[in-house]
Design a protein around this motif. Structure first.
Motif, PDB file in Angstrom:
ATOM      1  N   UNK A  88     -35.569 -35.147  34.891  1.00 38.57           N
ATOM      2  CA  UNK A  88     -35.680 -35.224  33.436  1.00 38.57           C
ATOM      3  C   UNK A  88     -34.305 -34.989  32.829  1.00 38.57           C
ATOM      4  N   UNK A  89     -34.210 -34.487  31.671  1.00 36.47           N
ATOM      5  CA  UNK A  89     -32.974 -34.327  30.925  1.00 36.47           C
ATOM      6  C   UNK A  89     -31.924 -33.533  31.703  1.00 36.47           C
ATOM      7  N   UNK A  90     -30.946 -34.217  32.334  1.00 40.06           N
ATOM      8  CA  UNK A  90     -29.947 -33.499  33.112  1.00 40.06           C
ATOM      9  C   UNK A  90     -29.054 -32.625  32.233  1.00 40.06           C
ATOM     10  N   UNK A  91     -28.687 -31.481  32.745  1.00 34.69           N
ATOM     11  CA  UNK A  91     -27.809 -30.528  32.052  1.00 34.69           C
ATOM     12  C   UNK A  91     -28.350 -30.185  30.664  1.00 34.69           C
ATOM     13  N   UNK A  92     -29.653 -30.000  30.569  1.00 40.98           N
ATOM     14  CA  UNK A  92     -30.309 -29.802  29.273  1.00 40.98           C
ATOM     15  C   UNK A  92     -29.925 -28.505  28.570  1.00 40.98           C
ATOM     16  N   UNK A  93     -29.383 -27.536  29.301  1.00 38.89           N
ATOM     17  CA  UNK A  93     -29.054 -26.253  28.683  1.00 38.89           C
ATOM     18  C   UNK A  93     -27.632 -26.185  28.149  1.00 38.89           C
ATOM     19  N   UNK A  94     -26.898 -27.299  28.250  1.00 39.87           N
ATOM     20  CA  UNK A  94     -25.559 -27.335  27.660  1.00 39.87           C
ATOM     21  C   UNK A  94     -25.526 -28.414  26.584  1.00 39.87           C
ATOM     22  N   UNK A  95     -24.491 -28.401  25.780  1.00 37.94           N
ATOM     23  CA  UNK A  95     -24.320 -29.382  24.716  1.00 37.94           C
ATOM     24  C   UNK A  95     -24.472 -30.789  25.288  1.00 37.94           C
ATOM     25  N   UNK A  96     -25.323 -31.610  24.691  1.00 37.85           N
ATOM     26  CA  UNK A  96     -25.641 -32.922  25.246  1.00 37.85           C
ATOM     27  C   UNK A  96     -24.482 -33.914  25.158  1.00 37.85           C
ATOM     28  N   UNK A  97     -23.552 -33.709  24.236  1.00 30.73           N
ATOM     29  CA  UNK A  97     -22.358 -34.563  24.198  1.00 30.73           C
ATOM     30  C   UNK A  97     -21.509 -34.299  25.439  1.00 30.73           C
ATOM     31  N   UNK A  98     -21.353 -33.023  25.767  1.00 35.16           N
ATOM     32  CA  UNK A  98     -20.594 -32.651  26.961  1.00 35.16           C
ATOM     33  C   UNK A  98     -21.344 -33.105  28.207  1.00 35.16           C
ATOM     34  N   UNK A  99     -22.648 -32.885  28.243  1.00 34.37           N
ATOM     35  CA  UNK A  99     -23.455 -33.295  29.394  1.00 34.37           C
ATOM     36  C   UNK A  99     -23.299 -34.792  29.646  1.00 34.37           C
ATOM     37  N   UNK A 100     -23.361 -35.576  28.589  1.00 30.79           N
ATOM     38  CA  UNK A 100     -23.200 -37.032  28.728  1.00 30.79           C
ATOM     39  C   UNK A 100     -21.846 -37.408  29.301  1.00 30.79           C
ATOM     40  N   UNK A 101     -20.799 -36.705  28.868  1.00 28.25           N
ATOM     41  CA  UNK A 101     -19.450 -36.982  29.383  1.00 28.25           C
ATOM     42  C   UNK A 101     -19.322 -36.590  30.847  1.00 28.25           C
ATOM     43  N   UNK A 102     -19.920 -35.467  31.224  1.00 25.91           N
ATOM     44  CA  UNK A 102     -19.892 -35.036  32.630  1.00 25.91           C
ATOM     45  C   UNK A 102     -20.559 -36.090  33.505  1.00 25.91           C
ATOM     46  N   UNK A 103     -21.734 -36.530  33.090  1.00 23.21           N
ATOM     47  CA  UNK A 103     -22.469 -37.522  33.880  1.00 23.21           C
ATOM     48  C   UNK A 103     -21.711 -38.845  33.936  1.00 23.21           C
ATOM     49  N   UNK A 104     -21.157 -39.270  32.809  1.00 23.17           N
ATOM     50  CA  UNK A 104     -20.393 -40.523  32.772  1.00 23.17           C
ATOM     51  C   UNK A 104     -19.181 -40.447  33.707  1.00 23.17           C
ATOM     52  N   UNK A 105     -18.487 -39.296  33.708  1.00 18.07           N
ATOM     53  CA  UNK A 105     -17.330 -39.137  34.594  1.00 18.07           C
ATOM     54  C   UNK A 105     -17.747 -39.132  36.058  1.00 18.07           C
ATOM     55  N   UNK A 106     -18.861 -38.479  36.373  1.00 16.87           N
ATOM     56  CA  UNK A 106     -19.345 -38.498  37.759  1.00 16.87           C
ATOM     57  C   UNK A 106     -19.619 -39.925  38.204  1.00 16.87           C
ATOM     58  N   UNK A 107     -20.260 -40.693  37.335  1.00 22.20           N
ATOM     59  CA  UNK A 107     -20.628 -42.063  37.705  1.00 22.20           C
ATOM     60  C   UNK A 107     -19.407 -42.983  37.759  1.00 22.20           C
ATOM     61  N   UNK A 108     -18.555 -42.915  36.746  1.00 20.68           N
ATOM     62  CA  UNK A 108     -17.440 -43.875  36.651  1.00 20.68           C
ATOM     63  C   UNK A 108     -16.221 -43.480  37.472  1.00 20.68           C
ATOM     64  N   UNK A 109     -15.791 -42.234  37.364  1.00 24.91           N
ATOM     65  CA  UNK A 109     -14.548 -41.812  38.033  1.00 24.91           C
ATOM     66  C   UNK A 109     -14.787 -41.446  39.498  1.00 24.91           C
ATOM     67  N   UNK A 110     -15.901 -40.796  39.781  1.00 26.18           N
ATOM     68  CA  UNK A 110     -16.136 -40.297  41.140  1.00 26.18           C
ATOM     69  C   UNK A 110     -17.123 -41.145  41.930  1.00 26.18           C
ATOM     70  N   UNK A 111     -17.694 -42.161  41.273  1.00 25.99           N
ATOM     71  CA  UNK A 111     -18.647 -43.062  41.944  1.00 25.99           C
ATOM     72  C   UNK A 111     -19.850 -42.294  42.502  1.00 25.99           C
ATOM     73  N   UNK A 112     -20.372 -41.351  41.694  1.00 26.46           N
ATOM     74  CA  UNK A 112     -21.583 -40.617  42.056  1.00 26.46           C
ATOM     75  C   UNK A 112     -22.691 -41.119  41.141  1.00 26.46           C
ATOM     76  N   UNK A 113     -23.614 -41.934  41.657  1.00 25.48           N
ATOM     77  CA  UNK A 113     -24.711 -42.419  40.808  1.00 25.48           C
ATOM     78  C   UNK A 113     -25.645 -41.292  40.385  1.00 25.48           C
ATOM     79  N   UNK A 114     -26.051 -41.326  39.124  1.00 23.69           N
ATOM     80  CA  UNK A 114     -27.013 -40.361  38.594  1.00 23.69           C
ATOM     81  C   UNK A 114     -28.200 -41.153  38.070  1.00 23.69           C
ATOM     82  N   UNK A 115     -29.379 -40.877  38.614  1.00 22.14           N
ATOM     83  CA  UNK A 115     -30.594 -41.589  38.213  1.00 22.14           C
ATOM     84  C   UNK A 115     -31.560 -40.616  37.592  1.00 22.14           C
TER      85      UNK A 115
END
Length: 115
Positions: A88-115
């Motif tokens: 469900x909502x990943x990183x739900x206990x932190x600011x969602x703008x920051x959470x979105x950036x963390x997930x985007x960086x994992x997917x784009x920069x580190x090639x870690x898919x998040x589903x």
């Protein structure tokens, strides 16, 4: 390879996921539930990662907590393929703008898919 069946509330259906290793990150103290067939033979906790004699290889991590993403980064930094499955909502206990950036960086920069 091992499989786990997970319910996706957004799609309102169960999905089967298969990987050599499946790490389930719940945010609780690590334990392997004996009620899941094969879990005690093949499952690993986050604590186990610190004591493995060799790397885990291709790994699926299931969870939504910051620790989920920390372990994904750690395993990836050792050169192994990692996929994060967030129920469900990943990183739900932190600011969602920051959470979105963390997930985007994992997917784009580190090639870690998040589903």
């Amino acid at each position: 390879l091992h499989s786990i069946e997970l319910y996706d509330p957004l799609k309102q259906r169960y999905e089967k996921v298969t990987a050599k290793y499946i790490l389930i990150c719940t945010g609780a103290r690590p334990y392997i539930p004996k009620s899941i067939p094969g879990a005690t033979d093949f499952g690993h906790t986050s604590d186990d990662l610190y004591h493995m004699s060799e790397g885990p290889g291709k790994t699926l991590i299931y969870g939504t907590t910051p620790q989920t993403f920390e372990f994904a980064y750690l395993i990836k930094s050792f050169g192994f393929d990692v996929t994060v499955l967030a129920a469900n909502n990943p990183l739900s206990k932190i600011d969602q703008t920051i959470a979105g950036k963390v997930i985007k960086n994992l997917e784009n920069m580190l090639q870690i898919p998040v589903h």
